[in-house]
Design a protein around this motif. Sequence first.
Motif, PDB file in Angstrom:
ATOM      1  N   LYS A   6      42.993 -37.958  20.404  1.00  0.00           N
ATOM      2  CA  LYS A   6      41.880 -36.833  19.795  1.00  0.00           C
ATOM      3  C   LYS A   6      40.391 -37.508  20.227  1.00  0.00           C
ATOM      4  N   LYS A   7      39.486 -36.788  20.526  1.00  0.00           N
ATOM      5  CA  LYS A   7      38.253 -37.194  20.870  1.00  0.00           C
ATOM      6  C   LYS A   7      37.194 -36.970  19.880  1.00  0.00           C
TER       7      LYS A   7
ATOM      8  N   MET B  92      51.792 -29.180  24.947  1.00  0.00           N
ATOM      9  CA  MET B  92      53.115 -29.209  24.247  1.00  0.00           C
ATOM     10  C   MET B  92      53.001 -29.671  22.895  1.00  0.00           C
ATOM     11  N   ASN B  93      53.379 -28.948  22.040  1.00  0.00           N
ATOM     12  CA  ASN B  93      53.169 -29.390  20.652  1.00  0.00           C
ATOM     13  C   ASN B  93      54.710 -29.769  20.098  1.00  0.00           C
ATOM     14  N   THR B  94      55.116 -31.225  20.312  1.00  0.00           N
ATOM     15  CA  THR B  94      56.413 -31.644  19.853  1.00  0.00           C
ATOM     16  C   THR B  94      56.956 -31.191  18.554  1.00  0.00           C
ATOM     17  N   SER B  95      55.847 -31.058  17.654  1.00  0.00           N
ATOM     18  CA  SER B  95      56.307 -30.877  16.091  1.00  0.00           C
ATOM     19  C   SER B  95      56.728 -29.501  15.950  1.00  0.00           C
TER      20      SER B  95
ATOM     21  N   LEU C 111      46.615 -25.614  20.527  1.00  0.00           N
ATOM     22  CA  LEU C 111      46.746 -25.990  21.709  1.00  0.00           C
ATOM     23  C   LEU C 111      45.794 -25.409  22.777  1.00  0.00           C
TER      24      LEU C 111
ATOM     25  N   PHE D 230      56.098 -31.142  34.410  1.00  0.00           N
ATOM     26  CA  PHE D 230      54.877 -31.534  33.519  1.00  0.00           C
ATOM     27  C   PHE D 230      55.427 -33.159  33.250  1.00  0.00           C
ATOM     28  N   ASP D 231      54.718 -33.987  33.306  1.00  0.00           N
ATOM     29  CA  ASP D 231      54.905 -35.075  32.942  1.00  0.00           C
ATOM     30  C   ASP D 231      53.866 -35.551  31.942  1.00  0.00           C
ATOM     31  N   LEU D 232      54.253 -35.596  30.651  1.00  0.00           N
ATOM     32  CA  LEU D 232      53.173 -35.287  29.578  1.00  0.00           C
ATOM     33  C   LEU D 232      52.926 -36.795  29.165  1.00  0.00           C
ATOM     34  N   SER D 233      51.672 -36.820  28.519  1.00  0.00           N
ATOM     35  CA  SER D 233      51.127 -38.203  27.829  1.00  0.00           C
ATOM     36  C   SER D 233      50.773 -37.839  26.618  1.00  0.00           C
ATOM     37  N   PRO D 234      50.669 -38.752  25.368  1.00  0.00           N
ATOM     38  CA  PRO D 234      50.093 -38.390  24.164  1.00  0.00           C
ATOM     39  C   PRO D 234      48.894 -37.910  24.259  1.00  0.00           C
ATOM     40  N   TYR D 235      48.586 -36.925  23.500  1.00  0.00           N
ATOM     41  CA  TYR D 235      47.162 -36.581  23.437  1.00  0.00           C
ATOM     42  C   TYR D 235      46.284 -37.450  22.476  1.00  0.00           C
TER      43      TYR D 235
ATOM     44  N   PRO E  23      57.707 -37.810  27.292  1.00  0.00           N
ATOM     45  CA  PRO E  23      58.369 -36.494  27.487  1.00  0.00           C
ATOM     46  C   PRO E  23      58.044 -35.973  28.794  1.00  0.00           C
TER      47      PRO E  23
ATOM     48  N   SER F  14      48.455 -33.525  31.304  1.00  0.00           N
ATOM     49  CA  SER F  14      49.332 -32.861  30.613  1.00  0.00           C
ATOM     50  C   SER F  14      49.599 -33.355  29.321  1.00  0.00           C
ATOM     51  N   TYR F  15      49.505 -32.827  28.119  1.00  0.00           N
ATOM     52  CA  TYR F  15      49.612 -33.606  26.932  1.00  0.00           C
ATOM     53  C   TYR F  15      50.723 -33.090  26.132  1.00  0.00           C
ATOM     54  N   ALA F  16      51.410 -34.175  25.399  1.00  0.00           N
ATOM     55  CA  ALA F  16      52.466 -33.880  24.520  1.00  0.00           C
ATOM     56  C   ALA F  16      51.439 -34.195  23.113  1.00  0.00           C
ATOM     57  N   LEU F  17      51.745 -33.344  22.032  1.00  0.00           N
ATOM     58  CA  LEU F  17      51.250 -33.562  20.830  1.00  0.00           C
ATOM     59  C   LEU F  17      52.084 -33.821  19.799  1.00  0.00           C
ATOM     60  N   PHE F  18      51.799 -34.718  18.860  1.00  0.00           N
ATOM     61  CA  PHE F  18      52.612 -35.035  17.798  1.00  0.00           C
ATOM     62  C   PHE F  18      52.222 -34.413  16.536  1.00  0.00           C
TER      63      PHE F  18
ATOM     64  N   THR G  40      61.603 -36.929  20.468  1.00  0.00           N
ATOM     65  CA  THR G  40      60.519 -37.838  21.124  1.00  0.00           C
ATOM     66  C   THR G  40      60.813 -39.446  20.895  1.00  0.00           C
TER      67      THR G  40
END
Lengths: 133, 302
Positions: free
Chosen positions: A131-132, A1-4, B32, A124-129, A89, B23-27, A53
């Motif tokens: 970046k690798k 999910m892209n919250t923006s 995706l 879906f329990d989401l956690s912040p992504y 979220p 699962s990821y939330a992106l800011f 968020t």
Amino acid sequence: MNTSNGEVLSIIAIRTFKFAKALMEEHFNEKYLESDKYKDATFKGKIAEALVTNRDTSYNVNVTGTMKIHGVEQPASYTAAYSVKGGMPSLEGSFNIALKDYNITIPKLVIENIAEVVKVTCKFDLSPYQKKN
Amino acid sequence: MRNIHTGMFMRKVLLTCAVLLPSYALFAQDDLMKIMEQQNTKTKKEEVTATFKSIRLINGHDIETCKQGELLFTVQHRFGQINQGSYEFFGLDQATMRLGFDYGVFNWLTVGVGRSTFEKMYDGFLKAKLLKQRKGGTPVTITGVSAMQINTLRFSDPDRKNYFSSRLTYSHQLLIASKVSNTFSLQLMPSYVHRNLVPTASEKNDVFALGGGGRIRLSRSVNFTAEYYYVFPGQISSTYKNSLAVGFDIETGGHVFQVHFTNSRSMVEKGFIAETTGDWLDGGIHFGFNLNRVFTVYTPKE
């Protein structure tokens, strides 16, 4: 999910579905979903509402997009419960999948044993992504 | 039933979405699809499943084992030889049968017991999966099966000194199979049979044979199967033939129904490998079936 921008994407490998009966699982993969050929179930869509968020909240959102199962794409729109708790979220909802929409046929012989419309519940329990590099 | 199946779907979806998958939330503005692909780079090579539809190809075993907690109830019938004509209703008047229970102790280990009416035979076996075929990896699945049979017919000559050990026969097989494609599986079966007592001195106690077989998928629920055992020359009396069987596997939910034609009457290894009497060219063919029903005794936890 892209919250923006509200974009959502979910990919689930068909093989990861677990059944209480091993034989059911084999038939699910071999005869119905043909997971050798069609590895994943994919949903790609967009949430219409703006996503909050920065504080705890919960409200319903409308998701519209494309569901792809068994190699067949179908337009799909669902209502889901969106919530934020402690900065995390989550998205929760359920919907029905009619097997015939996805070209999954059931032999007449076993039609009594298999639901033609399947209710799918997801959370879906989401956690912040992160970046690798 | 309808509801039960629906419930199954619900539960597993909950499981996979909530527990197994990150699962990821992106800011930020990220693509995706690209992120998902990065997540899925390293996955273990998938095990190949359903090489065969039952744990028996026709008479003999195939590489499949019962899943842990599964009980397989098997009813097998072989009728008389077709060439006996209409008086014996082409063999159907003379059924012999075997009842068997096979149980999955672990996914890789199955134990089984059975009783045949032919030769009043008790049998038991241990079957272990030693190597698993993987997509893009290991090319074959290898399973070992060791079986023992006890003939409990009255001794033909009760006046002489008879030993219990004379009733025993053993068999050991290595089953090597490959699911070549979704529609085709192939199997080789190097086999060894030991008989404690043989009728004449010219017959060997130890019999070595090589079996081959396979299945071809005809439709989602129907498979064609074939099985042949070649006994190396000079070990058994010339009245015995190599075992050849062809048949169909028909799946109906929890049942696999196997119907076939074979020149072997016995349904245990020492019988069909070393003591097959029917001659295909002569109409010495038995019609038969295996009816397999799976019961789930318990579902192992992940």
